[in-house]
Write an enzyme that holds these catalytic residues in place. Structure first.
Site, PDB file in Angstrom:
ATOM      1  N   ASP A  36      16.639  21.166  34.741  1.00  0.00           N
ATOM      2  CA  ASP A  36      17.416  20.478  33.714  1.00  0.00           C
ATOM      3  C   ASP A  36      18.477  19.588  34.352  1.00  0.00           C
ATOM      4  OD1 ASP A  36      18.269  19.795  31.165  1.00  0.00           O
ATOM      5  OD2 ASP A  36      19.594  21.532  30.980  1.00  0.00           O
ATOM      6  N   HIS A  46      14.521  11.023  36.311  1.00  0.00           N
ATOM      7  CA  HIS A  46      13.244  11.729  36.405  1.00  0.00           C
ATOM      8  C   HIS A  46      12.603  11.512  37.777  1.00  0.00           C
ATOM      9  CE1 HIS A  46      13.703  12.736  32.288  1.00  0.00           C
ATOM     10  NE2 HIS A  46      13.406  11.545  31.801  1.00  0.00           N
ATOM     11  N   LEU A  95       1.305  29.527  48.555  1.00  0.00           N
ATOM     12  CA  LEU A  95       2.219  29.497  47.417  1.00  0.00           C
ATOM     13  C   LEU A  95       1.408  29.144  46.186  1.00  0.00           C
ATOM     14  CD1 LEU A  95       5.116  29.395  46.122  1.00  0.00           C
ATOM     15  CD2 LEU A  95       5.111  26.931  46.650  1.00  0.00           C
TER      16      LEU A  95
END
Length: 253
Positions: free
Chosen positions: A25, A42, A136
């Site tokens: 956020d 962004h 991962l």
């Protein structure tokens, strides 16, 4: 301090979370604070994603889930939605092989059919390319909402009950979990939200029942490996009790 040195220090504690989930956020506020268009926030947020993945790899985190595009994000202006999806398309195109080379498996959860067919094809391609990687497991929550996930699970259970494939009395928490988007992924041990907000915003509502929550002031575009190490440091100092007797730790569960 070199990030790798800090990682060695943390890993020696042997109490690191297996699964870290992050609500990314603050992109828009970061851009506004710098008098830049939202898309700039962004784009810088995408760079923070790369740093976060490296932090997870360095610390031997097994599962990392990133809240990349919520179901509510579709309510943003058409221009911002277009910017977000274009950036997502760009990221997948140019990062897919890098992630594969790093041994990262990429998975997508959410209502991906809301994206255009070309982007859906990219989802399929990166999942297929990386499906055998184990270093991962990176889960990207795209067009995702926790309530929507629960409703979908209920609908599928009802269908199976009507088809007499399961008996209502067989419905348990474990069975319910099998109907979620990624039933083979363990619940997050740690959920982090950046930008100073202190809420889950419809993220992993079922899975977060016993997760540790950490809220940090850092805006997502500024997030780096040092921040990642900091949240792990906070986590390993906590005592997890799971709502039972005092002193029950994760190692006792």
């Amino acid at each position: 301090m070199d990030p790798s040195d800090e990682c060695l220090k943390l890993s020696s504690q042997n109490t690191l979370p297996r699964h870290v989930a992050i609500i990314m956020d603050g992109n828009s506020r970061w851009a506004e604070a710098k008098s830049l268009p939202r898309v700039a926030g962004h784009k810088e947020g995408a760079q923070a994603v790369k740093r976060c993945i490296q932090g997870a790899i360095r610390n031997d985190i097994q599962w990392l889930t990133l809240y990349a595009f919520s179901s509510e994000n579709w309510r943003r202006t058409p221009e911002e939605v277009a910017d977000l999806t274009a950036l997502l398309r760009f990221y997948l195109k140019f990062e897919a092989r890098k992630l594969h080379k790093e041994g990262v498996r990429v998975r997508i959860i959410g209502d991906s059919k809301r994206f255009d067919p070309k982007l859906q094809k990219q989802f399929d391609e990166i999942e297929a390319l990386t499906k055998n990687n184990t270093r991962l497991i990176l889960t990207l929550a795209l067009s995702y909402g926790g309530r929507g996930e629960i409703i979908q699970a209920v609908q599928r259970i009802v269908q199976d009950v009507q088809a007499q494939q399961i008996d209502p009395e067989q419905i348990t928490e474990d069975l319910f979990s099998n109907y979620l988007f990624a039933p083979d992924v363990p619940d997050p041990d740690l959920i982090v939200r950046t930008s100073g907000e202190s809420r889950l915003s419809n993220f992993l509502l079922w899975q977060s029942a016993y997760a540790e929550l950490i809220f940090v002031e850092t805006l997502w575009p500024d997030f780096n490996e040092d921040h990642f190490n900091d949240i792990l440091s906070v986590y390993i100092r906590r005592e997890r009790r799971f709502g039972t007797r005092p002193g029950l730790k994760i190692s006792d569960k």
